[in-house]
Design a protein around this motif. Structure first.
Motif, PDB file in Angstrom:
ATOM      1  N   ILE A 157       0.845  -1.198   0.000  1.00  0.00           N
ATOM      2  CA  ILE A 157       0.000   0.000   0.000  1.00  0.00           C
ATOM      3  C   ILE A 157       0.878   1.246   0.000  1.00  0.00           C
ATOM      4  O   ILE A 157       1.654   1.478   0.927  1.00  0.00           O
ATOM      5  CB  ILE A 157      -0.937   0.005   1.232  1.00  0.00           C
ATOM      6  CG1 ILE A 157      -1.841  -1.233   1.184  1.00  0.00           C
ATOM      7  CG2 ILE A 157      -1.763   1.280   1.289  1.00  0.00           C
ATOM      8  CD1 ILE A 157      -2.637  -1.450   2.447  1.00  0.00           C
ATOM      9  N   LYS A 159      -0.625   4.301  -0.608  1.00  0.00           N
ATOM     10  CA  LYS A 159      -1.467   5.361  -0.063  1.00  0.00           C
ATOM     11  C   LYS A 159      -2.724   4.740   0.536  1.00  0.00           C
ATOM     12  O   LYS A 159      -3.391   3.930  -0.106  1.00  0.00           O
ATOM     13  CB  LYS A 159      -1.832   6.377  -1.144  1.00  0.00           C
ATOM     14  CG  LYS A 159      -2.629   7.576  -0.612  1.00  0.00           C
ATOM     15  CD  LYS A 159      -2.864   8.609  -1.705  1.00  0.00           C
ATOM     16  CE  LYS A 159      -1.552   9.267  -2.111  1.00  0.00           C
ATOM     17  NZ  LYS A 159      -1.763  10.362  -3.098  1.00  0.00           N
ATOM     18  N   LEU A 160      -3.023   5.105   1.773  1.00  0.00           N
ATOM     19  CA  LEU A 160      -4.238   4.666   2.462  1.00  0.00           C
ATOM     20  C   LEU A 160      -5.065   5.898   2.813  1.00  0.00           C
ATOM     21  O   LEU A 160      -4.555   6.837   3.424  1.00  0.00           O
ATOM     22  CB  LEU A 160      -3.878   3.901   3.747  1.00  0.00           C
ATOM     23  CG  LEU A 160      -5.007   3.676   4.762  1.00  0.00           C
ATOM     24  CD1 LEU A 160      -6.084   2.765   4.193  1.00  0.00           C
ATOM     25  CD2 LEU A 160      -4.439   3.097   6.059  1.00  0.00           C
ATOM     26  N   LYS A 161      -6.323   5.900   2.399  1.00  0.00           N
ATOM     27  CA  LYS A 161      -7.219   6.999   2.739  1.00  0.00           C
ATOM     28  C   LYS A 161      -8.356   6.470   3.606  1.00  0.00           C
ATOM     29  O   LYS A 161      -8.946   5.426   3.293  1.00  0.00           O
ATOM     30  CB  LYS A 161      -7.791   7.653   1.487  1.00  0.00           C
ATOM     31  CG  LYS A 161      -6.769   8.429   0.665  1.00  0.00           C
ATOM     32  CD  LYS A 161      -7.424   9.131  -0.515  1.00  0.00           C
ATOM     33  CE  LYS A 161      -6.417   9.947  -1.306  1.00  0.00           C
ATOM     34  NZ  LYS A 161      -7.057  10.640  -2.459  1.00  0.00           N
ATOM     35  N   PRO A 180      -2.374   3.315  10.715  1.00  0.00           N
ATOM     36  CA  PRO A 180      -2.703   1.942  10.332  1.00  0.00           C
ATOM     37  C   PRO A 180      -2.035   0.942  11.279  1.00  0.00           C
ATOM     38  O   PRO A 180      -0.946   1.201  11.802  1.00  0.00           O
ATOM     39  CB  PRO A 180      -2.142   1.836   8.911  1.00  0.00           C
ATOM     40  CG  PRO A 180      -1.024   2.832   8.865  1.00  0.00           C
ATOM     41  CD  PRO A 180      -1.450   3.956   9.761  1.00  0.00           C
ATOM     42  N   GLU A 215      -5.170  10.658   5.409  1.00  0.00           N
ATOM     43  CA  GLU A 215      -4.351   9.986   4.403  1.00  0.00           C
ATOM     44  C   GLU A 215      -3.005   9.584   4.993  1.00  0.00           C
ATOM     45  O   GLU A 215      -2.389  10.343   5.752  1.00  0.00           O
ATOM     46  CB  GLU A 215      -4.146  10.916   3.211  1.00  0.00           C
ATOM     47  CG  GLU A 215      -3.435  10.272   2.045  1.00  0.00           C
ATOM     48  CD  GLU A 215      -3.393  11.198   0.841  1.00  0.00           C
ATOM     49  OE1 GLU A 215      -2.299  11.346   0.260  1.00  0.00           O
ATOM     50  OE2 GLU A 215      -4.453  11.772   0.501  1.00  0.00           O
ATOM     51  N   SER A 216      -2.537   8.384   4.639  1.00  0.00           N
ATOM     52  CA  SER A 216      -1.279   7.864   5.181  1.00  0.00           C
ATOM     53  C   SER A 216      -0.066   8.568   4.584  1.00  0.00           C
ATOM     54  O   SER A 216      -0.156   9.237   3.554  1.00  0.00           O
ATOM     55  CB  SER A 216      -1.179   6.357   4.929  1.00  0.00           C
ATOM     56  OG  SER A 216      -1.125   6.094   3.535  1.00  0.00           O
ATOM     57  N   LEU A 223      -1.519  -4.701   6.324  1.00  0.00           N
ATOM     58  CA  LEU A 223      -2.546  -3.860   6.946  1.00  0.00           C
ATOM     59  C   LEU A 223      -3.704  -4.723   7.474  1.00  0.00           C
ATOM     60  O   LEU A 223      -4.221  -5.581   6.775  1.00  0.00           O
ATOM     61  CB  LEU A 223      -3.095  -2.863   5.917  1.00  0.00           C
ATOM     62  CG  LEU A 223      -4.249  -1.970   6.383  1.00  0.00           C
ATOM     63  CD1 LEU A 223      -3.774  -0.988   7.439  1.00  0.00           C
ATOM     64  CD2 LEU A 223      -4.861  -1.227   5.198  1.00  0.00           C
ATOM     65  N   ALA A 254     -12.297   2.774   4.066  1.00  0.00           N
ATOM     66  CA  ALA A 254     -10.870   2.865   3.723  1.00  0.00           C
ATOM     67  C   ALA A 254     -10.675   2.506   2.259  1.00  0.00           C
ATOM     68  O   ALA A 254     -11.300   1.572   1.752  1.00  0.00           O
ATOM     69  CB  ALA A 254     -10.059   1.935   4.609  1.00  0.00           C
ATOM     70  N   THR A 255      -9.812   3.256   1.585  1.00  0.00           N
ATOM     71  CA  THR A 255      -9.426   2.934   0.214  1.00  0.00           C
ATOM     72  C   THR A 255      -7.899   2.897   0.147  1.00  0.00           C
ATOM     73  O   THR A 255      -7.222   3.677   0.827  1.00  0.00           O
ATOM     74  CB  THR A 255      -9.961   3.971  -0.786  1.00  0.00           C
ATOM     75  OG1 THR A 255      -9.485   5.270  -0.426  1.00  0.00           O
ATOM     76  CG2 THR A 255     -11.471   3.985  -0.797  1.00  0.00           C
ATOM     77  N   VAL A 256      -7.376   1.960  -0.652  1.00  0.00           N
ATOM     78  CA  VAL A 256      -5.925   1.835  -0.756  1.00  0.00           C
ATOM     79  C   VAL A 256      -5.515   1.866  -2.222  1.00  0.00           C
ATOM     80  O   VAL A 256      -6.278   1.516  -3.125  1.00  0.00           O
ATOM     81  CB  VAL A 256      -5.429   0.503  -0.116  1.00  0.00           C
ATOM     82  CG1 VAL A 256      -5.782   0.463   1.355  1.00  0.00           C
ATOM     83  CG2 VAL A 256      -6.013  -0.704  -0.834  1.00  0.00           C
TER      84      VAL A 256
END
Length: 264
Positions: A157, A159-161, A180, A215-216, A223, A254-256
């Motif tokens: 991942i 980017k994690l939102k 996370p 956002e990560s 994860l 969550a979206t990755v």
């Protein structure tokens, strides 16, 4: 808070009384707290003999009517109420005393003599709000996990939102943040630097409902979920939390984005 139904209402008389709550503790100590100087519980007769007559005793009169079953309660300022539960542990009992109750004056026809008025009686509900001083801090902490599966475990991942709708009914702003976590509940670390990965932060104003997105800040694997925090810092004296004050996070999603590697 109290509800009263008494016989003087039958004669269309008003009444009034002071009030003292005494905190009694196991060590024998007794600390009385009375209504503010000049404050009285003034009971009319507009609701008839059946009543009920409702009052909200609180440091902040605006609290009147905000509790279930107490709509249209008459506010009575009671600054000492917040001290009743203060001290070393909770009181073992709380004594309720009506101070110098009075009926009338007023004109009465066909008053039966002799006549003994009933006791002042009522039903009480006590709420114990937190009264907070400057720099007091409240932290709400929760983990949403169990996301790990065969597919997600093979995703790197980048980017994690994390999106959600946040409702803040507290009387002060809150700051939302998080990070996370892996299957062991540990904070995920950036694959390149080894540093812990966070989700940044965002402020939700007092009384506001808004959609937020965190956002990560790094590349991760493994994860399993997110740990998030809602932190509030009190900036002025006399801020009181009521029982119905809440922080609600709904629609958490969550979206990755990144890349998926699998063996052929």
């Amino acid at each position: 808070m109290l509800i009263t139904t008494v016989i003087w209402v039958f004669y269309s008389l008003d009444a009034s009384s002071g009030l003292t709550l005494t905190a009694c503790r196991e060590d024998g100590s007794r600390k009385p707290y009375s209504l503010d100087a000049g404050e009285l519980i003034n009971i009319g007769h507009n609701a008839g003999i059946a009543g009920p007559y409702k009052f909200c005793l609180a440091p902040d009169p605006s609290a009147a009517g905000s509790f279930e079953g107490f709509a249209n309660a008459v506010p009575v300022r009671y600054q000492g109420l917040g001290n009743v539960l203060s001290g070393n542990g909770l009181p073992s009992t709380i004594e309720v005393s009506f101070d110098d109750p009075k009926v009338g004056p007023g004109k009465v026809s066909n008053f039966a003599v002799p006549q003994t008025l009933q006791k002042l009686e009522g039903v009480y509900k006590f709420y114990a709000p937190l009264n907070l001083g400057v720099n007091s801090k409240i932290v709400y902490d929760e983990v949403t996990d169990g996301w790990s599966d065969e597919t997600l475990d093979k995703v790197t991942i980048e980017k994690l939102k994390l999106g959600a709708t946040v409702s803040n009914s507290l009387p002060f702003d809150i700051v939302l943040s998080g990070y996370p976590v892996d299957e062991q509940g540990n904070q995920c670390k950036d694959l390149a630097t080894g540093k812990p990965v966070g989700l940044g932060s965002i402020t939700v104003r007092a009384g506001e409902t808004s959609s937020i997105e965190l956002e990560s800040t790094g590349t991760i694997t493994g994860l399993d979920g997110v740990r998030y925090f809602a932190t509030a810092v009190v900036t002025k004296d006399g801020v009181t939390l009521r029982p119905d004050d809440t922080i609600k996070l709904t629609g958490i999603k969550a979206t990755v984005s990144g890349f998926y590697i699998d063996e052929l």
